[in-house]
Design a protein around this motif. Structure first.
Motif, short mmCIF file in Angstrom:
data_model
loop_
_atom_site.label_atom_id
_atom_site.label_comp_id
_atom_site.label_asym_id
_atom_site.label_seq_id
_atom_site.Cartn_x
_atom_site.Cartn_y
_atom_site.Cartn_z
N ILE A 253 7.20 -45.88 42.75
CA ILE A 253 8.26 -45.97 41.73
C ILE A 253 9.54 -45.35 42.26
O ILE A 253 10.62 -45.92 42.15
CB ILE A 253 7.82 -45.29 40.41
N GLU A 254 9.41 -44.17 42.86
CA GLU A 254 10.56 -43.47 43.42
C GLU A 254 11.23 -44.32 44.51
O GLU A 254 12.46 -44.42 44.58
CB GLU A 254 10.11 -42.12 43.98
N HIS B 296 13.10 -47.19 42.96
CA HIS B 296 14.30 -46.68 42.29
C HIS B 296 15.40 -46.37 43.30
O HIS B 296 16.57 -46.69 43.08
CB HIS B 296 13.93 -45.43 41.47
N LYS B 297 15.03 -45.75 44.43
CA LYS B 297 16.01 -45.44 45.47
C LYS B 297 16.67 -46.70 46.02
O LYS B 297 17.83 -46.67 46.43
CB LYS B 297 15.36 -44.66 46.61
N GLY C 150 17.35 -49.24 44.28
CA GLY C 150 18.11 -49.86 43.20
C GLY C 150 17.42 -51.06 42.57
O GLY C 150 18.07 -51.92 42.00
N LYS C 151 16.10 -51.11 42.68
CA LYS C 151 15.36 -52.24 42.12
C LYS C 151 15.29 -52.13 40.60
O LYS C 151 15.29 -51.03 40.05
CB LYS C 151 13.93 -52.29 42.68
N ARG C 152 15.23 -53.28 39.94
CA ARG C 152 15.05 -53.28 38.49
C ARG C 152 13.60 -52.93 38.19
O ARG C 152 12.68 -53.61 38.62
CB ARG C 152 15.37 -54.64 37.90
N LEU C 153 13.40 -51.83 37.47
CA LEU C 153 12.08 -51.39 37.07
C LEU C 153 11.84 -51.81 35.63
O LEU C 153 12.67 -51.56 34.76
CB LEU C 153 11.96 -49.86 37.18
N GLU D 212 12.19 -41.45 36.74
CA GLU D 212 12.82 -42.77 36.91
C GLU D 212 12.51 -43.69 35.73
O GLU D 212 13.26 -44.63 35.47
CB GLU D 212 12.35 -43.44 38.20
N LEU D 213 11.40 -43.45 35.04
CA LEU D 213 11.00 -44.32 33.92
C LEU D 213 11.32 -43.73 32.56
O LEU D 213 11.24 -44.43 31.55
CB LEU D 213 9.50 -44.62 34.00
#
Length: 166
Positions: free
Chosen positions: A99-100, A103-104, A106-109, A125-126
Motif C-alpha cells: 500500500i505504501e 501511494h508513493k 501516486g497510484k489511485r487506491l 494512506e487509507l
C-alpha cells in the motif's frame, strides 16, 4: 510459483508479453489482497474482468526478492489499486508495504472492505480515503468499484505511462 495474470483465467504455460504492453487502451487494475482469495473476491474478479486488465496474485507466495520485484512491477504498471481489506491483510506487514509503495507512486487506491475490521488497523494512506463497504458480499455495489476505477481515467492512465517511461 507466483501466479500472476492479466487475463480472465489462470494462464497455462504460455508466455505473455511484458505487463506494460498489455491492455494498452484499457485501465489496468491491481488486486491487492492477502491470499487465499475468498470466493467473493473471485466473483468480483469475474464481474469486472471484461472491463479491465487485472493483475492478481492468487496464491500466498513466500516473500522473496523475485516475488517483491514482480509485485512492484505489477503496481507500477497498474492504473488503479483495489485494496481488499480484511483483518488478516491489515495485520500483514507485506500488505502494508505494498500500500505504501503504491501511494508513493501516486497510484489511485480504492479500499474495499470485505469484513468488519478495526479502523485503527488501517495504514495512514487509507485513513483519508472513503472505503467501499462490501462486507455483505453484495455485487450490487460493483458500480462503485467500476466508477472509482474510471474516475479521471485519462489522467490516471497518462500518469502510469509517464511512470513506466521514467
Amino acid at each position: 510459483m507466483l501466479d500472476t495474470i492479466w487475463s480472465r483465467s489462470k494462464p497455462s504455460k504460455q508466455v505473455l508479453p511484458p505487463v506494460d504492453q498489455l491492455f494498452l487502451n484499457h485501465p489496468k487494475v491491481f488486486f491487492l489482497h492477502k491470499a487465499p482469495a475468498s470466493s467473493f473476491l473471485m466473483r468480483l474478479y469475474d464481474a469486472i474482468q471484461p472491463h479491465f486488465g487485472i493483475w492478481v496474485d492468487w496464491e500466498d507466495t513466500a516473500v522473496t526478492q523475485d516475488w517483491l520485484d514482480e509485485i512492484h512491477r505489477g503496481i507500477e504498471c497498474s492504473d488503479v489499486i483495489l485494496v481488499f481489506l480484511t483483518v488478516r491483510a491489515l495485520l500483514s506487514e507485506e500488505f502494508k508495504l505494498q500500500i505504501e509503495y503504491a501511494h508513493k507512486l501516486g497510484k489511485r487506491l480504492v479500499p474495499i472492505q470485505l469484513e468488519d475490521i478495526d479502523y485503527s488497523l488501517s495504514p495512514p494512506e487509507l485513513s483519508v480515503i472513503s472505503w467501499i463497504d462490501m462486507t455483505h458480499e453484495d455485487l450490487s455495489m460493483l458500480y462503485m468499484v467500476v466508477d472509482a476505477c474510471h474516475s479521471n481515467l485519462k489522467h490516471v492512465m497518462y500518469h502510469t505511462r509517464l511512470l513506466l517511461r521514467a
